[in-house]
Design a protein around this motif. Sequence first.
Motif, PDB file in Angstrom:
ATOM      1  N   HIS A 295     -52.148-160.693-105.345  1.00  0.00           N
ATOM      2  CA  HIS A 295     -52.001-162.113-105.016  1.00  0.00           C
ATOM      3  C   HIS A 295     -52.988-162.463-103.902  1.00  0.00           C
ATOM      4  CE1 HIS A 295     -50.457-165.507-102.601  1.00  0.00           C
ATOM      5  NE2 HIS A 295     -50.171-166.001-103.796  1.00  0.00           N
TER       6      HIS A 295
ATOM      7  N   MET B 154     -58.419-165.148-106.045  1.00  0.00           N
ATOM      8  CA  MET B 154     -58.084-164.437-107.290  1.00  0.00           C
ATOM      9  C   MET B 154     -59.126-164.623-108.387  1.00  0.00           C
ATOM     10  SD  MET B 154     -54.232-163.650-107.685  1.00  0.00           S
ATOM     11  CE  MET B 154     -53.508-165.184-108.152  1.00  0.00           C
ATOM     12  N   ASP B 155     -59.685-165.829-108.490  1.00  0.00           N
ATOM     13  CA  ASP B 155     -60.690-166.048-109.545  1.00  0.00           C
ATOM     14  C   ASP B 155     -61.895-165.133-109.339  1.00  0.00           C
ATOM     15  OD1 ASP B 155     -59.133-167.857-110.790  1.00  0.00           O
ATOM     16  OD2 ASP B 155     -60.140-169.637-109.981  1.00  0.00           O
TER      17      ASP B 155
ATOM     18  N   TYR C  81     -52.489-160.404-112.171  1.00  0.00           N
ATOM     19  CA  TYR C  81     -52.702-161.463-111.178  1.00  0.00           C
ATOM     20  C   TYR C  81     -51.440-162.312-111.069  1.00  0.00           C
ATOM     21  CZ  TYR C  81     -57.401-159.894-112.099  1.00  0.00           C
ATOM     22  OH  TYR C  81     -58.504-159.092-112.244  1.00  0.00           O
ATOM     23  N   CYS C  82     -50.934-162.488-109.846  1.00  0.00           N
ATOM     24  CA  CYS C  82     -49.678-163.226-109.674  1.00  0.00           C
ATOM     25  C   CYS C  82     -49.927-164.518-108.910  1.00  0.00           C
ATOM     26  CB  CYS C  82     -48.682-162.375-108.903  1.00  0.00           C
ATOM     27  SG  CYS C  82     -48.395-160.788-109.697  1.00  0.00           S
ATOM     28  N   GLN C  83     -49.301-165.596-109.386  1.00  0.00           N
ATOM     29  CA  GLN C  83     -49.520-166.904-108.761  1.00  0.00           C
ATOM     30  C   GLN C  83     -48.756-167.053-107.461  1.00  0.00           C
ATOM     31  OE1 GLN C  83     -51.891-168.891-109.671  1.00  0.00           O
ATOM     32  NE2 GLN C  83     -52.325-167.436-111.333  1.00  0.00           N
ATOM     33  N   THR C  84     -47.665-166.266-107.306  1.00  0.00           N
ATOM     34  CA  THR C  84     -46.885-166.390-106.061  1.00  0.00           C
ATOM     35  C   THR C  84     -46.649-165.008-105.463  1.00  0.00           C
ATOM     36  OG1 THR C  84     -44.787-166.140-107.221  1.00  0.00           O
ATOM     37  CG2 THR C  84     -45.605-168.393-106.968  1.00  0.00           C
TER      38      THR C  84
ATOM     39  N   GLU D   5     -43.581-163.336-107.133  1.00  0.00           N
ATOM     40  CA  GLU D   5     -43.915-162.717-108.419  1.00  0.00           C
ATOM     41  C   GLU D   5     -44.630-161.374-108.185  1.00  0.00           C
ATOM     42  OE1 GLU D   5     -46.957-163.780-111.978  1.00  0.00           O
ATOM     43  OE2 GLU D   5     -46.351-165.471-110.744  1.00  0.00           O
ATOM     44  N   CYS D   6     -45.463-161.353-107.166  1.00  0.00           N
ATOM     45  CA  CYS D   6     -46.280-160.160-106.901  1.00  0.00           C
ATOM     46  C   CYS D   6     -45.430-158.987-106.403  1.00  0.00           C
ATOM     47  CB  CYS D   6     -47.375-160.513-105.895  1.00  0.00           C
ATOM     48  SG  CYS D   6     -48.599-159.229-105.677  1.00  0.00           S
TER      49      CYS D   6
END
Length: 456
Positions: free
Chosen positions: A374, A379-380, A392-395, A398-399
Amino acid sequence: MSSHNSYKRQTKRFISSKKLRVSVIGLGFVGLSIALVNSKKGFTTIGVDVNKEKIRNLKKGIPDFFEPGIENYLDYCLKSNLIKFTTNLEETLFNTDLTFVCVGTPPKNDGTIDLKYIKNAICDIHKILKSKKKYHLLIIKSTVFPQTTKDVVLPVFSDLLKKGLVDVVMNPEFLREGYAIKDILEPHLIVIGGNSKHGGQILEKYYRNFYGKLPEIIHCDPTTAELIKYANNAFLATKISFINSIANICQNLPGVDVNVISKAIGKDRRIGPLFLNAGPGFGGSCLPKDLSALINFSKRYDNTDMLFSAVEKVNKTQPIKVLNLIKKINLLKPSKTISVLGLAFKKDTDDIRAATSIEIVKKLIKNKLIVKVHDPKAMDNFKKIFGNKIIYCQTVDECIKNSDCCLILTEWDSYKKLSPQKFKKLMKKPNIIDARRILDPKKFSKLNLQAIGLGN
Ligand code: UGA
Protein backbone atom coordinates in the motif's frame (compact mmCIF):
# COMPACT_ATOMS: atom_id res chain seq x y z
CA MET A 1 30.55 51.57 -31.46
CA SER A 2 32.63 48.74 -29.98
CA SER A 3 30.88 45.50 -29.21
CA HIS A 4 32.10 45.88 -25.62
CA ASN A 5 30.26 49.20 -25.17
CA SER A 6 27.14 47.83 -26.78
CA TYR A 7 27.32 44.87 -24.41
CA LYS A 8 27.71 47.18 -21.41
CA ARG A 9 24.64 49.18 -22.49
CA GLN A 10 22.57 46.06 -23.09
CA THR A 11 23.57 44.60 -19.75
CA LYS A 12 22.76 47.86 -17.96
CA ARG A 13 19.33 47.95 -19.55
CA PHE A 14 18.90 44.29 -18.71
CA ILE A 15 19.85 44.77 -15.07
CA SER A 16 17.60 47.78 -14.61
CA SER A 17 14.54 46.16 -16.16
CA LYS A 18 12.07 45.49 -13.36
CA LYS A 19 10.82 42.07 -14.33
CA LEU A 20 12.95 39.85 -16.48
CA ARG A 21 11.17 37.40 -18.74
CA VAL A 22 11.98 33.87 -17.69
CA SER A 23 12.13 30.58 -19.52
CA VAL A 24 12.72 27.13 -18.12
CA ILE A 25 14.09 24.27 -20.22
CA GLY A 26 13.25 20.78 -18.94
CA LEU A 27 9.97 20.49 -17.05
CA GLY A 28 10.78 17.73 -14.61
CA PHE A 29 10.34 18.14 -10.88
CA VAL A 30 12.84 21.02 -10.54
CA GLY A 31 12.04 22.78 -13.82
CA LEU A 32 8.26 22.73 -13.50
CA SER A 33 8.40 23.86 -9.88
CA ILE A 34 10.67 26.79 -10.76
CA ALA A 35 8.54 27.74 -13.79
CA LEU A 36 5.30 27.76 -11.80
CA VAL A 37 6.63 29.69 -8.82
CA ASN A 38 8.16 32.25 -11.18
CA SER A 39 4.97 32.77 -13.08
CA LYS A 40 2.92 33.06 -9.90
CA LYS A 41 5.39 35.71 -8.71
CA GLY A 42 4.50 37.72 -11.81
CA PHE A 43 7.46 37.00 -14.08
CA THR A 44 6.48 36.31 -17.68
CA THR A 45 7.35 32.62 -17.87
CA ILE A 46 7.64 30.07 -20.66
CA GLY A 47 8.22 26.41 -19.90
CA VAL A 48 9.72 24.35 -22.69
CA ASP A 49 10.29 20.63 -23.02
CA VAL A 50 11.03 18.23 -25.89
CA ASN A 51 8.38 15.79 -24.62
CA LYS A 52 5.22 16.63 -26.59
CA GLU A 53 2.92 14.54 -24.40
CA LYS A 54 4.20 16.27 -21.27
CA ILE A 55 3.50 19.68 -22.82
CA ARG A 56 0.01 18.60 -23.94
CA ASN A 57 -0.79 17.42 -20.42
CA LEU A 58 0.66 20.51 -18.75
CA LYS A 59 -1.52 22.70 -20.95
CA LYS A 60 -4.49 20.72 -19.61
CA GLY A 61 -3.26 21.19 -16.03
CA ILE A 62 -1.93 17.67 -15.56
CA PRO A 63 1.62 17.32 -14.16
CA ASP A 64 3.34 13.95 -14.63
CA PHE A 65 4.40 13.60 -10.98
CA PHE A 66 2.88 14.24 -7.58
CA GLU A 67 4.24 17.13 -5.55
CA PRO A 68 2.22 18.93 -2.87
CA GLY A 69 0.85 22.25 -4.16
CA ILE A 70 2.03 21.83 -7.74
CA GLU A 71 -1.37 20.98 -9.18
CA ASN A 72 -2.93 24.05 -7.57
CA TYR A 73 -0.12 26.29 -8.81
CA LEU A 74 -0.48 24.86 -12.30
CA ASP A 75 -4.23 25.35 -12.27
CA TYR A 76 -3.89 28.94 -11.04
CA CYS A 77 -1.14 29.91 -13.51
CA LEU A 78 -3.00 28.40 -16.47
CA LYS A 79 -6.34 29.97 -15.56
CA SER A 80 -4.72 33.37 -14.99
CA ASN A 81 -2.78 33.06 -18.24
CA LEU A 82 0.51 33.55 -16.42
CA ILE A 83 2.46 30.69 -17.95
CA LYS A 84 2.99 29.26 -21.40
CA PHE A 85 4.12 25.73 -22.20
CA THR A 86 5.66 24.87 -25.54
CA THR A 87 8.08 22.60 -27.38
CA ASN A 88 9.29 25.55 -29.46
CA LEU A 89 12.71 26.50 -28.10
CA GLU A 90 13.34 29.24 -30.65
CA GLU A 91 10.19 31.16 -29.82
CA THR A 92 10.97 30.65 -26.13
CA LEU A 93 14.48 32.09 -26.29
CA PHE A 94 13.49 35.02 -28.49
CA ASN A 95 10.76 36.01 -26.05
CA THR A 96 12.62 35.68 -22.77
CA ASP A 97 15.72 37.24 -21.19
CA LEU A 98 16.99 34.51 -18.94
CA THR A 99 16.72 30.76 -19.11
CA PHE A 100 16.97 28.16 -16.37
CA VAL A 101 18.39 24.93 -17.79
CA CYS A 102 16.83 22.11 -15.76
CA VAL A 103 17.30 19.07 -17.98
CA GLY A 104 18.02 15.71 -16.36
CA THR A 105 21.50 14.28 -15.80
CA PRO A 106 20.58 10.62 -15.26
CA PRO A 107 23.02 8.16 -13.69
CA LYS A 108 25.01 5.77 -15.88
CA ASN A 109 25.87 2.23 -14.83
CA ASP A 110 29.45 3.16 -13.97
CA GLY A 111 28.31 5.78 -11.43
CA THR A 112 29.02 8.74 -13.71
CA ILE A 113 26.24 10.91 -15.11
CA ASP A 114 24.86 11.14 -18.60
CA LEU A 115 25.39 14.63 -20.03
CA LYS A 116 23.57 13.98 -23.31
CA TYR A 117 20.49 16.05 -22.45
CA ILE A 118 22.50 19.01 -21.29
CA LYS A 119 24.80 18.80 -24.32
CA ASN A 120 21.83 18.66 -26.70
CA ALA A 121 20.11 21.54 -24.93
CA ILE A 122 23.11 23.87 -24.97
CA CYS A 123 23.87 23.15 -28.64
CA ASP A 124 20.27 23.98 -29.56
CA ILE A 125 20.33 27.09 -27.35
CA HIS A 126 23.59 28.24 -28.91
CA LYS A 127 22.26 27.97 -32.45
CA ILE A 128 19.20 30.05 -31.55
CA LEU A 129 21.03 32.68 -29.50
CA LYS A 130 23.41 33.22 -32.41
CA SER A 131 20.51 34.51 -34.46
CA LYS A 132 18.81 36.31 -31.55
CA LYS A 133 21.75 38.74 -31.31
CA LYS A 134 20.52 40.10 -27.99
CA TYR A 135 21.98 39.49 -24.57
CA HIS A 136 20.69 36.33 -22.85
CA LEU A 137 21.51 34.89 -19.44
CA LEU A 138 21.78 31.11 -19.11
CA ILE A 139 21.43 29.60 -15.68
CA ILE A 140 22.43 25.97 -15.24
CA LYS A 141 20.35 24.26 -12.55
CA SER A 142 21.09 20.67 -13.58
CA THR A 143 23.50 18.85 -11.26
CA VAL A 144 26.72 18.29 -13.20
CA PHE A 145 30.26 17.12 -12.39
CA PRO A 146 32.71 19.82 -11.30
CA GLN A 147 34.19 21.56 -14.37
CA THR A 148 31.28 20.64 -16.67
CA THR A 149 30.28 24.29 -17.08
CA LYS A 150 33.90 25.25 -17.79
CA ASP A 151 34.77 22.34 -20.09
CA VAL A 152 31.45 21.43 -21.72
CA VAL A 153 29.10 24.43 -21.61
CA LEU A 154 31.28 27.53 -21.96
CA PRO A 155 33.26 26.28 -25.02
CA VAL A 156 29.98 25.93 -26.98
CA PHE A 157 29.23 29.61 -26.33
CA SER A 158 32.77 30.93 -26.86
CA ASP A 159 31.78 33.18 -29.82
CA LEU A 160 28.79 34.70 -28.01
CA LEU A 161 30.77 35.05 -24.79
CA LYS A 162 33.43 37.03 -26.65
CA LYS A 163 30.76 39.34 -28.07
CA GLY A 164 29.22 39.70 -24.63
CA LEU A 165 25.90 38.34 -25.84
CA VAL A 166 25.61 35.62 -23.28
CA ASP A 167 26.61 34.80 -19.71
CA VAL A 168 26.45 31.40 -18.08
CA VAL A 169 25.84 30.95 -14.37
CA MET A 170 25.91 27.67 -12.46
CA ASN A 171 23.19 28.09 -9.85
CA PRO A 172 22.65 24.75 -8.05
CA GLU A 173 19.28 23.82 -6.64
CA PHE A 174 18.73 22.59 -3.08
CA LEU A 175 15.02 21.91 -3.17
CA ARG A 176 13.59 18.74 -1.71
CA GLU A 177 10.83 16.61 -3.19
CA GLY A 178 7.71 17.14 -1.11
CA TYR A 179 8.76 20.73 -0.28
CA ALA A 180 9.56 22.12 -3.72
CA ILE A 181 7.45 25.27 -3.50
CA LYS A 182 8.48 26.08 0.06
CA ASP A 183 12.16 25.52 -0.72
CA ILE A 184 12.00 27.82 -3.77
CA LEU A 185 10.24 30.53 -1.79
CA GLU A 186 12.45 30.20 1.32
CA PRO A 187 15.90 29.03 0.25
CA HIS A 188 18.58 28.75 2.94
CA LEU A 189 21.17 29.95 0.41
CA ILE A 190 21.65 30.94 -3.20
CA VAL A 191 24.89 29.93 -4.88
CA ILE A 192 25.84 31.97 -7.92
CA GLY A 193 28.74 30.51 -9.87
CA GLY A 194 29.12 32.96 -12.74
CA ASN A 195 31.53 32.82 -15.65
CA SER A 196 31.74 36.61 -15.33
CA LYS A 197 30.85 39.28 -12.80
CA HIS A 198 28.04 40.56 -15.09
CA GLY A 199 26.16 37.28 -15.27
CA GLY A 200 26.30 36.93 -11.48
CA GLN A 201 25.10 40.52 -11.00
CA ILE A 202 22.15 40.05 -13.30
CA LEU A 203 21.10 36.86 -11.58
CA GLU A 204 21.41 38.60 -8.21
CA LYS A 205 19.21 41.40 -9.52
CA TYR A 206 16.65 38.88 -10.69
CA TYR A 207 16.64 37.23 -7.25
CA ARG A 208 16.28 40.66 -5.61
CA ASN A 209 13.12 41.24 -7.66
CA PHE A 210 11.93 37.72 -6.93
CA TYR A 211 12.44 37.79 -3.16
CA GLY A 212 12.24 41.45 -2.26
CA LYS A 213 14.72 40.84 0.54
CA LEU A 214 17.63 38.81 -0.76
CA PRO A 215 18.39 35.47 0.88
CA GLU A 216 22.05 34.80 1.69
CA ILE A 217 24.12 34.59 -1.50
CA ILE A 218 27.52 33.05 -2.13
CA HIS A 219 29.22 34.19 -5.32
CA CYS A 220 31.89 31.85 -6.69
CA ASP A 221 33.17 30.35 -9.91
CA PRO A 222 31.07 27.71 -11.73
CA THR A 223 33.27 24.78 -10.67
CA THR A 224 32.99 25.68 -6.98
CA ALA A 225 29.21 25.98 -7.40
CA GLU A 226 29.10 22.52 -8.99
CA LEU A 227 31.08 20.99 -6.15
CA ILE A 228 28.97 22.77 -3.49
CA LYS A 229 25.95 20.85 -4.78
CA TYR A 230 27.73 17.49 -4.54
CA ALA A 231 29.26 18.31 -1.15
CA ASN A 232 25.84 19.29 0.20
CA ASN A 233 24.14 16.05 -0.84
CA ALA A 234 27.13 13.91 0.16
CA PHE A 235 27.08 15.44 3.63
CA LEU A 236 23.36 14.70 4.01
CA ALA A 237 23.98 11.13 2.85
CA THR A 238 26.83 10.82 5.34
CA LYS A 239 24.60 11.92 8.22
CA ILE A 240 22.01 9.28 7.29
CA SER A 241 24.54 6.45 6.94
CA PHE A 242 26.11 7.57 10.21
CA ILE A 243 22.86 7.36 12.16
CA ASN A 244 21.93 4.08 10.45
CA SER A 245 25.27 2.65 11.60
CA ILE A 246 24.51 3.78 15.16
CA ALA A 247 21.00 2.29 14.80
CA ASN A 248 22.48 -1.06 13.86
CA ILE A 249 24.48 -1.03 17.10
CA CYS A 250 21.43 0.04 19.15
CA GLN A 251 19.43 -2.92 17.86
CA ASN A 252 21.75 -5.30 19.70
CA LEU A 253 21.53 -3.49 23.03
CA PRO A 254 18.30 -4.18 24.96
CA GLY A 255 16.57 -1.00 26.08
CA VAL A 256 18.56 1.25 23.77
CA ASP A 257 16.69 3.37 21.23
CA VAL A 258 18.44 5.23 18.37
CA ASN A 259 15.79 7.97 18.50
CA VAL A 260 16.96 8.97 21.97
CA ILE A 261 20.54 9.03 20.71
CA SER A 262 19.58 11.19 17.69
CA LYS A 263 17.75 13.60 19.96
CA ALA A 264 20.72 13.83 22.32
CA ILE A 265 23.47 14.33 19.76
CA GLY A 266 21.26 16.67 17.73
CA LYS A 267 21.33 19.12 20.65
CA ASP A 268 25.03 19.64 20.03
CA ARG A 269 24.96 22.62 17.67
CA ARG A 270 28.01 21.31 15.87
CA ILE A 271 25.96 18.27 14.85
CA GLY A 272 22.40 19.65 14.55
CA PRO A 273 19.12 17.74 14.86
CA LEU A 274 18.19 17.22 11.18
CA PHE A 275 18.85 14.19 8.99
CA LEU A 276 19.41 11.93 11.97
CA ASN A 277 16.36 9.74 11.42
CA ALA A 278 17.41 6.11 11.19
CA GLY A 279 15.62 4.12 8.53
CA PRO A 280 15.86 1.65 5.67
CA GLY A 281 18.50 3.76 3.88
CA PHE A 282 18.28 6.83 1.68
CA GLY A 283 16.76 6.70 -1.79
CA GLY A 284 15.43 9.12 -4.36
CA SER A 285 16.78 10.55 -7.56
CA CYS A 286 19.48 12.68 -5.94
CA LEU A 287 21.36 11.43 -2.87
CA PRO A 288 22.30 7.96 -4.23
CA LYS A 289 23.09 9.32 -7.71
CA ASP A 290 25.13 12.29 -6.50
CA LEU A 291 27.04 10.19 -4.01
CA SER A 292 28.08 7.63 -6.59
CA ALA A 293 28.98 10.43 -9.02
CA LEU A 294 31.17 11.99 -6.34
CA ILE A 295 32.83 8.64 -5.63
CA ASN A 296 33.53 8.24 -9.30
CA PHE A 297 34.76 11.81 -9.62
CA SER A 298 37.03 11.75 -6.57
CA LYS A 299 38.64 8.53 -7.79
CA ARG A 300 39.95 10.47 -10.78
CA TYR A 301 42.25 12.30 -8.40
CA ASP A 302 42.66 9.94 -5.48
CA ASN A 303 42.17 6.22 -5.80
CA THR A 304 41.85 5.85 -2.07
CA ASP A 305 38.39 7.40 -1.59
CA MET A 306 37.24 5.88 1.67
CA LEU A 307 34.52 8.04 3.17
CA PHE A 308 32.02 8.35 0.31
CA SER A 309 32.35 4.66 -0.59
CA ALA A 310 31.71 3.71 3.03
CA VAL A 311 28.62 5.93 3.16
CA GLU A 312 27.34 4.21 0.03
CA LYS A 313 28.16 0.74 1.35
CA VAL A 314 26.27 1.37 4.60
CA ASN A 315 23.29 2.52 2.56
CA LYS A 316 23.32 -0.50 0.27
CA THR A 317 23.47 -2.79 3.32
CA GLN A 318 20.62 -1.12 5.21
CA PRO A 319 17.76 -2.94 3.37
CA ILE A 320 19.38 -6.22 4.45
CA LYS A 321 19.17 -5.02 8.07
CA VAL A 322 15.44 -4.58 7.54
CA LEU A 323 15.12 -8.10 6.13
CA ASN A 324 17.12 -9.42 9.09
CA LEU A 325 14.40 -8.10 11.40
CA ILE A 326 11.87 -10.25 9.53
CA LYS A 327 14.26 -13.21 9.74
CA LYS A 328 14.73 -12.65 13.46
CA ILE A 329 11.03 -13.30 14.05
CA ASN A 330 11.13 -16.30 11.73
CA LEU A 331 8.89 -14.88 9.04
CA LEU A 332 11.21 -14.64 6.04
CA LYS A 333 9.70 -17.87 4.79
CA PRO A 334 7.75 -19.11 1.76
CA SER A 335 3.97 -18.60 1.92
CA LYS A 336 4.08 -16.11 4.78
CA THR A 337 2.04 -13.02 3.98
CA ILE A 338 3.75 -9.68 4.43
CA SER A 339 2.10 -6.26 4.16
CA VAL A 340 4.36 -3.45 3.06
CA LEU A 341 3.16 0.01 4.03
CA GLY A 342 4.93 2.71 2.03
CA LEU A 343 6.72 2.39 -1.30
CA ALA A 344 7.79 5.98 -2.08
CA PHE A 345 11.41 6.84 -1.20
CA LYS A 346 10.00 9.26 1.38
CA LYS A 347 6.62 10.71 2.29
CA ASP A 348 4.72 13.27 0.19
CA THR A 349 5.96 12.04 -3.16
CA ASP A 350 5.04 9.35 -5.67
CA ASP A 351 8.71 8.94 -6.58
CA ILE A 352 10.15 5.44 -6.17
CA ARG A 353 13.51 6.06 -7.85
CA ALA A 354 16.18 4.21 -5.86
CA ALA A 355 13.59 3.60 -3.12
CA THR A 356 14.66 0.88 -0.69
CA SER A 357 11.17 -0.60 -1.07
CA ILE A 358 12.24 -1.93 -4.50
CA GLU A 359 15.21 -3.92 -3.17
CA ILE A 360 13.25 -5.18 -0.19
CA VAL A 361 10.20 -6.28 -2.18
CA LYS A 362 12.48 -8.05 -4.70
CA LYS A 363 14.03 -10.03 -1.83
CA LEU A 364 10.62 -10.84 -0.33
CA ILE A 365 9.47 -12.20 -3.70
CA LYS A 366 12.71 -14.17 -4.03
CA ASN A 367 12.02 -15.73 -0.63
CA LYS A 368 8.53 -16.66 -1.91
CA LEU A 369 6.53 -14.60 0.54
CA ILE A 370 3.10 -13.30 -0.46
CA VAL A 371 3.59 -9.54 -0.74
CA LYS A 372 0.74 -7.06 -0.28
CA VAL A 373 1.55 -3.38 -0.68
CA HIS A 374 0.00 0.00 0.00
CA ASP A 375 1.12 3.56 -0.65
CA PRO A 376 -1.05 6.69 -0.83
CA LYS A 377 0.66 7.94 -4.02
CA ALA A 378 3.33 5.62 -5.40
CA MET A 379 1.43 2.42 -6.30
CA ASP A 380 1.09 3.16 -10.01
CA ASN A 381 4.85 3.67 -10.30
CA PHE A 382 5.48 0.47 -8.34
CA LYS A 383 3.17 -1.47 -10.66
CA LYS A 384 5.42 -0.52 -13.58
CA ILE A 385 8.21 -2.55 -11.97
CA PHE A 386 6.42 -5.40 -10.22
CA GLY A 387 3.30 -5.93 -12.36
CA ASN A 388 1.21 -8.79 -11.02
CA LYS A 389 3.94 -10.32 -8.85
CA ILE A 390 2.48 -8.61 -5.77
CA ILE A 391 -0.93 -7.56 -4.46
CA TYR A 392 -1.81 -3.86 -4.55
CA CYS A 393 -4.21 -2.69 -1.84
CA GLN A 394 -6.25 0.50 -1.95
CA THR A 395 -6.44 0.82 1.84
CA VAL A 396 -4.20 0.08 4.81
CA ASP A 397 -6.91 -2.19 6.28
CA GLU A 398 -7.03 -4.26 3.13
CA CYS A 399 -3.23 -4.47 3.12
CA ILE A 400 -2.70 -5.64 6.69
CA LYS A 401 -5.74 -7.95 6.81
CA ASN A 402 -4.78 -11.57 7.61
CA SER A 403 -1.07 -10.94 7.16
CA ASP A 404 1.73 -12.45 9.24
CA CYS A 405 3.90 -9.38 9.29
CA CYS A 406 3.58 -5.67 8.52
CA LEU A 407 6.60 -3.73 7.33
CA ILE A 408 6.55 0.09 7.37
CA LEU A 409 8.92 1.53 4.77
CA THR A 410 7.74 5.13 4.24
CA GLU A 411 6.94 7.66 6.95
CA TRP A 412 3.55 8.82 5.57
CA ASP A 413 1.66 10.89 8.16
CA SER A 414 -1.40 8.65 7.79
CA TYR A 415 0.67 5.64 8.96
CA LYS A 416 1.84 7.52 12.06
CA LYS A 417 -1.77 7.60 13.27
CA LEU A 418 -2.33 3.83 13.05
CA SER A 419 -3.41 2.33 16.37
CA PRO A 420 -2.19 -0.92 17.95
CA GLN A 421 -5.84 -2.06 18.03
CA LYS A 422 -6.11 -1.91 14.25
CA PHE A 423 -3.10 -4.19 13.74
CA LYS A 424 -4.34 -6.56 16.43
CA LYS A 425 -7.80 -6.75 14.98
CA LEU A 426 -6.88 -7.19 11.32
CA MET A 427 -3.60 -9.11 11.16
CA LYS A 428 -3.22 -12.84 11.53
CA LYS A 429 -0.59 -12.07 14.17
CA PRO A 430 0.43 -8.48 14.99
CA ASN A 431 4.11 -8.64 14.01
CA ILE A 432 5.15 -5.16 13.00
CA ILE A 433 8.48 -4.01 11.65
CA ASP A 434 8.89 -0.26 11.80
CA ALA A 435 11.76 0.59 9.48
CA ARG A 436 10.97 4.31 9.74
CA ARG A 437 10.60 4.67 13.47
CA ILE A 438 7.18 6.30 13.27
CA LEU A 439 5.36 4.18 15.86
CA ASP A 440 5.72 4.78 19.58
CA PRO A 441 7.24 1.59 21.09
CA LYS A 442 5.47 2.28 24.40
CA LYS A 443 2.02 2.35 22.76
CA PHE A 444 2.85 -0.84 20.86
CA SER A 445 4.45 -2.68 23.77
CA LYS A 446 1.73 -5.35 23.82
CA LEU A 447 2.30 -6.19 20.16
CA ASN A 448 5.42 -7.69 18.60
CA LEU A 449 7.06 -4.49 17.39
CA GLN A 450 10.55 -4.74 15.90
CA ALA A 451 12.16 -1.54 14.71
CA ILE A 452 15.34 -0.20 13.17
CA GLY A 453 17.57 1.01 15.98
CA LEU A 454 15.43 -0.35 18.79
CA GLY A 455 17.09 -2.86 21.09
CA ASN A 456 14.57 -5.26 22.56
C1 UGA B 1 17.79 15.89 -1.66
C2 UGA B 1 18.33 17.05 -0.85
O1 UGA B 1 17.81 16.99 0.49
C3 UGA B 1 17.97 18.40 -1.48
O2 UGA B 1 18.55 19.46 -0.75
C4 UGA B 1 18.49 18.41 -2.92
O3 UGA B 1 18.14 19.60 -3.58
C5 UGA B 1 17.90 17.24 -3.68
O4 UGA B 1 18.25 16.01 -3.01
C6 UGA B 1 18.47 17.26 -5.06
O5 UGA B 1 19.69 17.08 -5.21
O6 UGA B 1 17.74 17.59 -6.00
P1 UGA B 1 15.39 14.73 -1.89
O7 UGA B 1 16.01 13.77 -2.85
O8 UGA B 1 14.07 15.34 -2.20
O9 UGA B 1 16.37 15.98 -1.62
O10 UGA B 1 15.24 13.94 -0.53
P2 UGA B 1 15.69 14.08 0.98
O11 UGA B 1 14.67 14.77 1.77
O12 UGA B 1 17.07 14.61 1.06
O13 UGA B 1 15.71 12.54 1.40
C7 UGA B 1 16.57 11.62 0.74
C8 UGA B 1 16.46 10.25 1.36
O14 UGA B 1 17.04 10.23 2.66
C9 UGA B 1 15.03 9.76 1.54
O15 UGA B 1 14.95 8.39 1.19
C10 UGA B 1 14.75 9.97 3.02
O16 UGA B 1 13.79 9.10 3.53
C11 UGA B 1 16.13 9.64 3.59
N1 UGA B 1 16.36 10.23 4.93
C12 UGA B 1 16.35 11.56 5.10
C13 UGA B 1 16.60 9.38 6.00
O17 UGA B 1 16.61 8.14 5.87
N2 UGA B 1 16.83 9.94 7.23
C14 UGA B 1 16.84 11.27 7.44
O18 UGA B 1 17.06 11.72 8.58
C15 UGA B 1 16.59 12.10 6.33
